[in-house]
Structure formats: structure tokens, C-alpha cells
Write a protein that holds these residues in place. Structure first.
Motif, PDB file in Angstrom:
ATOM      1  N   PRO A 259       0.800  -1.225   0.000  1.00  0.00           N
ATOM      2  CA  PRO A 259       0.000   0.000   0.000  1.00  0.00           C
ATOM      3  C   PRO A 259       0.840   1.286   0.000  1.00  0.00           C
ATOM      4  CG  PRO A 259       0.157  -0.807   2.229  1.00  0.00           C
ATOM      5  CD  PRO A 259       0.931  -1.774   1.349  1.00  0.00           C
ATOM      6  N   GLU A 260       2.107   1.197  -0.317  1.00  0.00           N
ATOM      7  CA  GLU A 260       3.074   2.293  -0.230  1.00  0.00           C
ATOM      8  C   GLU A 260       3.459   2.505   1.234  1.00  0.00           C
ATOM      9  OE1 GLU A 260       3.644   6.025  -2.997  1.00  0.00           O
ATOM     10  OE2 GLU A 260       1.499   5.570  -2.862  1.00  0.00           O
TER      11      GLU A 260
ATOM     12  N   PHE B  80      -1.160   1.922   9.043  1.00  0.00           N
ATOM     13  CA  PHE B  80      -1.811   0.702   9.509  1.00  0.00           C
ATOM     14  C   PHE B  80      -0.871  -0.264  10.232  1.00  0.00           C
ATOM     15  CE2 PHE B  80      -4.472   2.256   6.041  1.00  0.00           C
ATOM     16  CZ  PHE B  80      -5.686   2.338   6.711  1.00  0.00           C
ATOM     17  N   ALA B  81       0.251   0.231  10.713  1.00  0.00           N
ATOM     18  CA  ALA B  81       1.265  -0.633  11.337  1.00  0.00           C
ATOM     19  C   ALA B  81       0.686  -1.498  12.448  1.00  0.00           C
ATOM     20  CB  ALA B  81       2.420   0.211  11.861  1.00  0.00           C
ATOM     21  N   ASP B  82      -0.080  -0.920  13.345  1.00  0.00           N
ATOM     22  CA  ASP B  82      -0.639  -1.688  14.463  1.00  0.00           C
ATOM     23  C   ASP B  82      -1.623  -2.743  13.972  1.00  0.00           C
ATOM     24  OD1 ASP B  82       0.869  -0.234  16.255  1.00  0.00           O
ATOM     25  OD2 ASP B  82      -0.762   1.147  16.770  1.00  0.00           O
TER      26      ASP B  82
ATOM     27  N   SER C 166     -11.071  -6.652   5.621  1.00  0.00           N
ATOM     28  CA  SER C 166     -11.392  -5.359   6.226  1.00  0.00           C
ATOM     29  C   SER C 166     -10.140  -4.477   6.291  1.00  0.00           C
ATOM     30  CB  SER C 166     -12.015  -5.523   7.610  1.00  0.00           C
ATOM     31  OG  SER C 166     -11.095  -6.091   8.514  1.00  0.00           O
ATOM     32  N   LEU C 167      -8.983  -5.077   6.565  1.00  0.00           N
ATOM     33  CA  LEU C 167      -7.732  -4.317   6.557  1.00  0.00           C
ATOM     34  C   LEU C 167      -7.378  -3.893   5.138  1.00  0.00           C
ATOM     35  CD1 LEU C 167      -5.237  -3.158   7.924  1.00  0.00           C
ATOM     36  CD2 LEU C 167      -4.217  -5.460   7.858  1.00  0.00           C
ATOM     37  N   LEU C 168      -7.550  -4.780   4.182  1.00  0.00           N
ATOM     38  CA  LEU C 168      -7.289  -4.438   2.788  1.00  0.00           C
ATOM     39  C   LEU C 168      -8.180  -3.279   2.349  1.00  0.00           C
ATOM     40  CD1 LEU C 168      -5.703  -5.114   0.231  1.00  0.00           C
ATOM     41  CD2 LEU C 168      -7.419  -6.869  -0.271  1.00  0.00           C
ATOM     42  N   GLN C 169      -9.431  -3.320   2.750  1.00  0.00           N
ATOM     43  CA  GLN C 169     -10.372  -2.239   2.426  1.00  0.00           C
ATOM     44  C   GLN C 169      -9.897  -0.915   3.023  1.00  0.00           C
ATOM     45  OE1 GLN C 169     -14.318  -2.975   3.932  1.00  0.00           O
ATOM     46  NE2 GLN C 169     -15.109  -1.038   3.175  1.00  0.00           N
ATOM     47  N   LYS C 170      -9.477  -0.939   4.275  1.00  0.00           N
ATOM     48  CA  LYS C 170      -9.001   0.286   4.925  1.00  0.00           C
ATOM     49  C   LYS C 170      -7.777   0.849   4.205  1.00  0.00           C
ATOM     50  CE  LYS C 170     -10.556  -1.075   9.528  1.00  0.00           C
ATOM     51  NZ  LYS C 170     -10.082  -1.484  10.866  1.00  0.00           N
ATOM     52  N   MET C 171      -6.860  -0.024   3.796  1.00  0.00           N
ATOM     53  CA  MET C 171      -5.656   0.430   3.092  1.00  0.00           C
ATOM     54  C   MET C 171      -6.022   1.098   1.773  1.00  0.00           C
ATOM     55  SD  MET C 171      -3.051  -2.738   3.596  1.00  0.00           S
ATOM     56  CE  MET C 171      -2.196  -3.021   5.122  1.00  0.00           C
TER      57      MET C 171
ATOM     58  N   ILE D 258      -6.912   6.040  -1.482  1.00  0.00           N
ATOM     59  CA  ILE D 258      -7.794   6.803  -2.368  1.00  0.00           C
ATOM     60  C   ILE D 258      -7.999   8.208  -1.806  1.00  0.00           C
ATOM     61  CG2 ILE D 258     -10.161   7.024  -3.224  1.00  0.00           C
ATOM     62  CD1 ILE D 258     -10.191   3.925  -3.470  1.00  0.00           C
ATOM     63  N   MET D 259      -8.298   8.302  -0.520  1.00  0.00           N
ATOM     64  CA  MET D 259      -8.541   9.614   0.089  1.00  0.00           C
ATOM     65  C   MET D 259      -7.251  10.419   0.217  1.00  0.00           C
ATOM     66  SD  MET D 259     -11.444   8.599   2.942  1.00  0.00           S
ATOM     67  CE  MET D 259     -10.848   9.847   4.024  1.00  0.00           C
ATOM     68  N   ASP D 260      -6.198   9.775   0.691  1.00  0.00           N
ATOM     69  CA  ASP D 260      -4.941  10.476   0.934  1.00  0.00           C
ATOM     70  C   ASP D 260      -4.290  10.965  -0.360  1.00  0.00           C
ATOM     71  OD1 ASP D 260      -2.993  11.259   3.026  1.00  0.00           O
ATOM     72  OD2 ASP D 260      -1.650   9.909   1.932  1.00  0.00           O
ATOM     73  N   LYS D 261      -4.557  10.272  -1.460  1.00  0.00           N
ATOM     74  CA  LYS D 261      -3.927  10.632  -2.730  1.00  0.00           C
ATOM     75  C   LYS D 261      -4.910  11.303  -3.698  1.00  0.00           C
ATOM     76  CE  LYS D 261      -0.559   8.091  -4.234  1.00  0.00           C
ATOM     77  NZ  LYS D 261       0.167   6.982  -4.870  1.00  0.00           N
TER      78      LYS D 261
END
Length: 123
Positions: free
Chosen positions: A66-67, A74-76, A101-106, A111-114
């Protein structure tokens, strides 16, 4: 998913090929706005020509990238999911479940951050 057909065909182990196709299809089905591309011999998904997430395969795992910013953010959760990782990718062992669910969050984070990013990679 034709763009990934040759990549998938090169995965010798049927179970690994099936798992990889499952994950790529999940991304495609849940994020139809993302463009599937092959770059650096790896399947990736982009949004407005900027990298969102990429995948690669190895003997022991499917790697999710995810870069660096996604890895830090998402380290934790990566550790809580029980995944081995480096600074740039998460290793999902072939015999481990995929934490969608973690993949979705990443993906949604990137998408939002970039959203205003005009380059392929973050600078």
C-alpha cells in the motif's frame, strides 16, 4: 481482469493462483473505479493514474503493497492481523486468511490520501 491473465497464468501452484485471483477480483469488484494495470510485472490498481495498491507473489506468501504511508498508517493493525511485513509490504501466507477489512481500509486510505496527488508515487 484480462489485464492480469498472463500474470495469473504464470503462477504454477493452483492454490496460489486461485488465492491471488480471488484477491484481485475482490479489489476489482469492490472498487470498480480503480484501474487495473500491470507495472513492474506486478498487478496494481490506480486512481487517476496514481498508485493505490499493488500485489506480488512469492513461494510462501501473497504480498500487498500500500506504499510506505499506508504501512505506517496501519502498522498496528498489520501486526494485530498477524501478518509479517517490511517497510513497504505486507506478507499474507498462503495458508492464512486474507483480512479483507484491513485491505479495504488500506485502499480507502490511499484513495482519500492521494485524491489530489498528481504523481504515480507519493513524493
Amino acid at each position: 481482469m484480462e489485464v492480469f491473465a498472463q500474470f495469473l497464468d504464470r503462477i504454477d501452484h493452483p492454490g496460489h493462483r486461485e488465492r491471488t485471483e480471488e484477491v484481485l477480483s475482490w479489489v476489482r469488484n469492490n472498487y470498480p473505479n480503480l484501474a487495473p494495470i500491470m507495472a513492474w510485472n506486478q498487478p496494481m490498481f490506480t486512481d487517476h493514474d496514481t498508485y493505490i495498491i499493488g500485489f506480488s507473489t512469492a513461494k510462501q506468501h501473497l504480498a500487498v503493497a500500500p506504499e510506505r504511508a499506508g504501512m505506517v498508517h496501519f502498522a498496528d493493525e498489520i501486526v494485530q492481523a498477524g501478518y509479517d511485513h517490511t517497510n513497504l509490504l505486507v506478507r499474507i501466507k498462503w495458508n492464512s486468511p486474507v483480512d479483507y477489512s484491513l485491505l479495504q481500509k488500506m485502499i480507502e486510505f490511499n484513495i482519500m490520501d492521494k485524491a489530489d496527488c498528481s504523481t504515480f508515487w507519493r513524493k
